[in-house]
Design a protein around this motif. Sequence first.
Motif, PDB file in Angstrom:
ATOM      1  N   HIS A 211       0.768  -1.218   0.026  1.00 39.64           N
ATOM      2  CA  HIS A 211       0.075   0.079  -0.114  1.00 39.64           C
ATOM      3  C   HIS A 211       0.906   1.190   0.001  1.00 39.64           C
ATOM      4  N   TRP A 212       0.200   2.361  -0.126  1.00 32.61           N
ATOM      5  CA  TRP A 212       1.035   3.496  -0.140  1.00 32.61           C
ATOM      6  C   TRP A 212       0.539   4.591   0.909  1.00 32.61           C
ATOM      7  N   TRP A 213      -0.011   3.935   1.970  1.00 26.20           N
ATOM      8  CA  TRP A 213      -0.516   4.839   3.210  1.00 26.20           C
ATOM      9  C   TRP A 213       0.654   5.106   4.164  1.00 26.20           C
ATOM     10  N   THR A 214       1.182   6.202   3.929  1.00 29.13           N
ATOM     11  CA  THR A 214       2.487   6.386   4.725  1.00 29.13           C
ATOM     12  C   THR A 214       2.424   7.670   5.441  1.00 29.13           C
TER      13      THR A 214
ATOM     14  N   GLY B 115      -1.951  10.493   8.796  1.00 33.23           N
ATOM     15  CA  GLY B 115      -3.471  10.231   8.632  1.00 33.23           C
ATOM     16  C   GLY B 115      -3.506   8.654   8.108  1.00 33.23           C
ATOM     17  N   GLU B 116      -2.838   8.483   7.068  1.00 35.97           N
ATOM     18  CA  GLU B 116      -2.948   7.182   6.252  1.00 35.97           C
ATOM     19  C   GLU B 116      -2.230   6.244   7.221  1.00 35.97           C
ATOM     20  N   ALA B 117      -1.272   6.459   7.789  1.00 35.23           N
ATOM     21  CA  ALA B 117      -0.564   5.453   8.773  1.00 35.23           C
ATOM     22  C   ALA B 117      -1.503   5.206   9.882  1.00 35.23           C
TER      23      ALA B 117
ATOM     24  N   GLY C  67       4.656   7.567  -1.451  1.00 39.88           N
ATOM     25  CA  GLY C  67       4.351   8.098  -2.773  1.00 39.88           C
ATOM     26  C   GLY C  67       2.992   8.475  -2.785  1.00 39.88           C
ATOM     27  N   GLY C  68       2.430   9.806  -2.664  1.00 38.74           N
ATOM     28  CA  GLY C  68       1.000  10.182  -2.766  1.00 38.74           C
ATOM     29  C   GLY C  68       0.464   9.992  -4.147  1.00 38.74           C
ATOM     30  N   GLY C  69      -0.832   9.359  -4.010  1.00 36.08           N
ATOM     31  CA  GLY C  69      -1.288   8.943  -5.404  1.00 36.08           C
ATOM     32  C   GLY C  69      -1.057   7.578  -5.712  1.00 36.08           C
ATOM     33  N   GLY C  70      -0.057   7.090  -5.236  1.00 34.78           N
ATOM     34  CA  GLY C  70       0.312   5.491  -5.601  1.00 34.78           C
ATOM     35  C   GLY C  70       0.998   5.101  -6.756  1.00 34.78           C
TER      36      GLY C  70
ATOM     37  N   LEU D   3      -5.540  -0.998  -4.425  1.00 35.71           N
ATOM     38  CA  LEU D   3      -5.464  -0.839  -5.903  1.00 35.71           C
ATOM     39  C   LEU D   3      -7.081  -0.233  -6.035  1.00 35.71           C
ATOM     40  N   LYS D   4      -7.291   0.294  -7.247  1.00 33.99           N
ATOM     41  CA  LYS D   4      -8.448   0.973  -7.727  1.00 33.99           C
ATOM     42  C   LYS D   4      -8.855   0.965  -9.003  1.00 33.99           C
ATOM     43  N   GLY D   5     -10.302   1.367  -9.327  1.00 28.20           N
ATOM     44  CA  GLY D   5     -10.907   1.462 -10.608  1.00 28.20           C
ATOM     45  C   GLY D   5     -10.589   0.460 -11.559  1.00 28.20           C
TER      46      GLY D   5
ATOM     47  N   ILE E  26     -15.153   5.562   0.815  1.00 27.53           N
ATOM     48  CA  ILE E  26     -15.404   6.214  -0.147  1.00 27.53           C
ATOM     49  C   ILE E  26     -14.723   7.809   0.219  1.00 27.53           C
ATOM     50  N   HIS E  27     -13.966   7.998  -0.618  1.00 20.86           N
ATOM     51  CA  HIS E  27     -13.168   9.318  -0.456  1.00 20.86           C
ATOM     52  C   HIS E  27     -13.728  10.317  -1.372  1.00 20.86           C
ATOM     53  N   ARG E  28     -13.865  11.479  -1.146  1.00 21.23           N
ATOM     54  CA  ARG E  28     -14.516  12.506  -1.994  1.00 21.23           C
ATOM     55  C   ARG E  28     -13.103  13.350  -2.493  1.00 21.23           C
TER      56      ARG E  28
ATOM     57  N   ASP F  87       5.127  17.254  -1.130  1.00 19.90           N
ATOM     58  CA  ASP F  87       4.293  16.059  -0.804  1.00 19.90           C
ATOM     59  C   ASP F  87       2.880  16.713  -0.399  1.00 19.90           C
ATOM     60  N   TRP F  88       1.801  16.108  -0.553  1.00 14.36           N
ATOM     61  CA  TRP F  88       0.600  16.531  -0.483  1.00 14.36           C
ATOM     62  C   TRP F  88       0.163  17.020   0.846  1.00 14.36           C
ATOM     63  N   ASN F  89       0.944  16.251   1.788  1.00 14.73           N
ATOM     64  CA  ASN F  89       0.574  16.259   3.399  1.00 14.73           C
ATOM     65  C   ASN F  89       1.395  17.469   3.862  1.00 14.73           C
TER      66      ASN F  89
ATOM     67  N   LEU G 252     -15.726  10.873  -6.879  1.00 14.81           N
ATOM     68  CA  LEU G 252     -15.540   9.557  -6.167  1.00 14.81           C
ATOM     69  C   LEU G 252     -14.052   9.001  -6.198  1.00 14.81           C
ATOM     70  N   ASN G 253     -13.501   8.810  -5.276  1.00 18.74           N
ATOM     71  CA  ASN G 253     -12.128   7.954  -5.090  1.00 18.74           C
ATOM     72  C   ASN G 253     -12.319   6.802  -4.119  1.00 18.74           C
ATOM     73  N   SER G 254     -12.609   5.559  -4.522  1.00 21.62           N
ATOM     74  CA  SER G 254     -12.518   4.639  -3.346  1.00 21.62           C
ATOM     75  C   SER G 254     -11.446   3.633  -3.513  1.00 21.62           C
ATOM     76  N   ASP G 255     -10.815   3.600  -2.276  1.00 22.93           N
ATOM     77  CA  ASP G 255      -9.722   2.741  -2.032  1.00 22.93           C
ATOM     78  C   ASP G 255     -10.187   1.328  -1.936  1.00 22.93           C
ATOM     79  N   SER G 256      -9.536   0.244  -2.256  1.00 22.88           N
ATOM     80  CA  SER G 256      -9.794  -1.186  -2.060  1.00 22.88           C
ATOM     81  C   SER G 256      -8.798  -1.947  -1.909  1.00 22.88           C
TER      82      SER G 256
ATOM     83  N   ALA H 100      -7.815  11.685 -11.775  1.00 22.29           N
ATOM     84  CA  ALA H 100      -6.540  11.822 -11.367  1.00 22.29           C
ATOM     85  C   ALA H 100      -6.317  10.627 -10.343  1.00 22.29           C
ATOM     86  N   HIS H 101      -7.179   9.875  -9.728  1.00 21.73           N
ATOM     87  CA  HIS H 101      -7.238   8.764  -8.694  1.00 21.73           C
ATOM     88  C   HIS H 101      -7.663   7.393  -9.317  1.00 21.73           C
ATOM     89  N   GLU H 102      -7.348   7.304 -10.602  1.00 22.79           N
ATOM     90  CA  GLU H 102      -7.643   6.068 -11.269  1.00 22.79           C
ATOM     91  C   GLU H 102      -8.899   5.293 -11.100  1.00 22.79           C
TER      92      GLU H 102
HETATM   93  C1  BGC Z   1      -5.839   7.358  -2.279  1.00 21.70           C
HETATM   94  C2  BGC Z   1      -5.939   7.746  -0.762  1.00 21.70           C
HETATM   95  C3  BGC Z   1      -4.394   8.371  -0.405  1.00 21.70           C
HETATM   96  C4  BGC Z   1      -4.089   9.473  -1.352  1.00 21.70           C
HETATM   97  C5  BGC Z   1      -2.514  10.210  -0.995  1.00 21.70           C
HETATM   98  C6  BGC Z   1      -5.176   8.629  -3.113  1.00 21.70           C
HETATM   99  O1  BGC Z   1      -5.063   8.164  -4.566  1.00 21.70           O
HETATM  100  O2  BGC Z   1      -6.874   7.068  -2.753  1.00 21.70           O
HETATM  101  O3  BGC Z   1      -6.030   6.868   0.056  1.00 21.70           O
HETATM  102  O4  BGC Z   1      -4.573   8.901   0.961  1.00 21.70           O
HETATM  103  O5  BGC Z   1      -3.959   8.994  -2.410  1.00 21.70           O
HETATM  104  O6  BGC Z   1      -1.679   9.408  -0.990  1.00 21.70           O
END
Ligand code: BGC
Length: 418
Positions: free
Chosen positions: A33-36, A39-41, A65-68, A90-92, A141-143, A248-250, A297-301, A375-377
């Motif tokens: 995953h890319w939750w680092t 908040g993600e961690a 790496g934001g956005g994955g 992974l998504k979409g 479900i992320h907006r 970085d976005w954060n 809509l951006n949903s993580d799965s 942008a979020h695949e």
């Molecule tokens: C993911 C989020 C993540 C964000 C920044 C998005 O594409 O869906 O879970 O927090 O990227 O890394």
Amino acid sequence: MRSERWFMAAACAAGLFLSSQAVQAQGEVEVLHWWTSGGEAAAVGELKQSYEAEGGTWIDSPIAGGGGDAAMTALRARVVSGNPPAAVQLKGPGIQEWADQGALASVEDVAGENSWDEHLPEVLAGIMKFEGEYVAAPVNIHRVDWLWANPEVLARVDAEMPTTWEEFNAVADKLQAEGITPLAHGGQPWQDATLFEVLVLGIGGPDFYRSALVDLNEEALESQTMVDVFDQLRKLRGYVDPNFSGRDWNLATAMVMNGEAGFQIMGDWAKGEFLAAGKVPGKDFLCAAAPGNGFLLNSDSIAFFNVRDGDQQEGQKVLASLIMSPDFQESFNLAKGSIPARTDVALDAFDECAQRSRADLEAAIEADALLPSMAHEMAVPRTVRGEFMDVVTNFFNSDMSSQDAVETLSSAIERAQL
Ligand code: BGC
């Protein structure tokens, strides 16, 4: 040998191996995953903890790496070398692409037993399935189309949260005149593309967004509306600070938090950062839907890859079932900034931003204004997304005219589909 056998029998009888057997029964999963970020961690920590509480063994494979984009490159290398991780963020269309190559494992038995179809919005269930069987489980479900602001900074120029792009520009001009950075932004292609798609929806509206960024309609891509979108993107470029490149976005979120900047335009994973820093919505930071109608809509799965190891296969089933449990959907999303993928999980414990998200989601479904994020695949294949990002980032970092951007974009998208 004999004494060894005797010891095993005695140890089993004494229950010495019970705990390790319980661990085995719940399997083992490697999760890529890319939750680092902060908040993600915190959010992925909820998943790890819940899985370990079930007795499973968690092997963490974070790829920062934001956005994955970096994570997806690492994933490809792992699959090509015949050693895929058992579970992957992974998504979409990415889910469909990997499934189409035969890389994903079905968790349909778990989904059927737990009636996933009844608990998920149809659009999400469709994304998680390949040839009618679930191969992934949605965590949230992320907006994407949110505007975040620091209320103290707005008060310094006597401004309220803007509701149109004209108002946004007016507040941003005032902030700039006071020497405050209006827009916190990180110059990375996926972040530039995030600004772009929020403007496509905000300026063009839901039908235009669908036509341009989902159906890739040439007329929409070359339209005056698209020129207007690039004009506003040029305005936004003028509102970022000189050090935006590569940030970085954060870190951009932190600029809003500590009063260095007025706004950030970012999905609600930014809220996860505010919350992880102990900030309170409505008091320390403000959330509002970015100007416009609809819901991006951006949903993580978590998708399940074909693995040979029995322990890992067992781990996948336990993880799939856990992800869709109401308790997990609540605890994960409280940390992540998103809302549960399961629409039957009550939002009593969630803040006003989350409540707004659910209400707008329902309204958008009604009005056919729920749109997948490019942008979020969630919208188009990676190759097409890559073309969008190239043009948008080139525009953002040069003095290219909006007219030229629109023409370049239209031919790039046409080429990508050949
Ligand atoms: C993911 C989020 C993540 C964000 C920044 C998005 O594409 O869906 O879970 O927090 O990227 O890394």
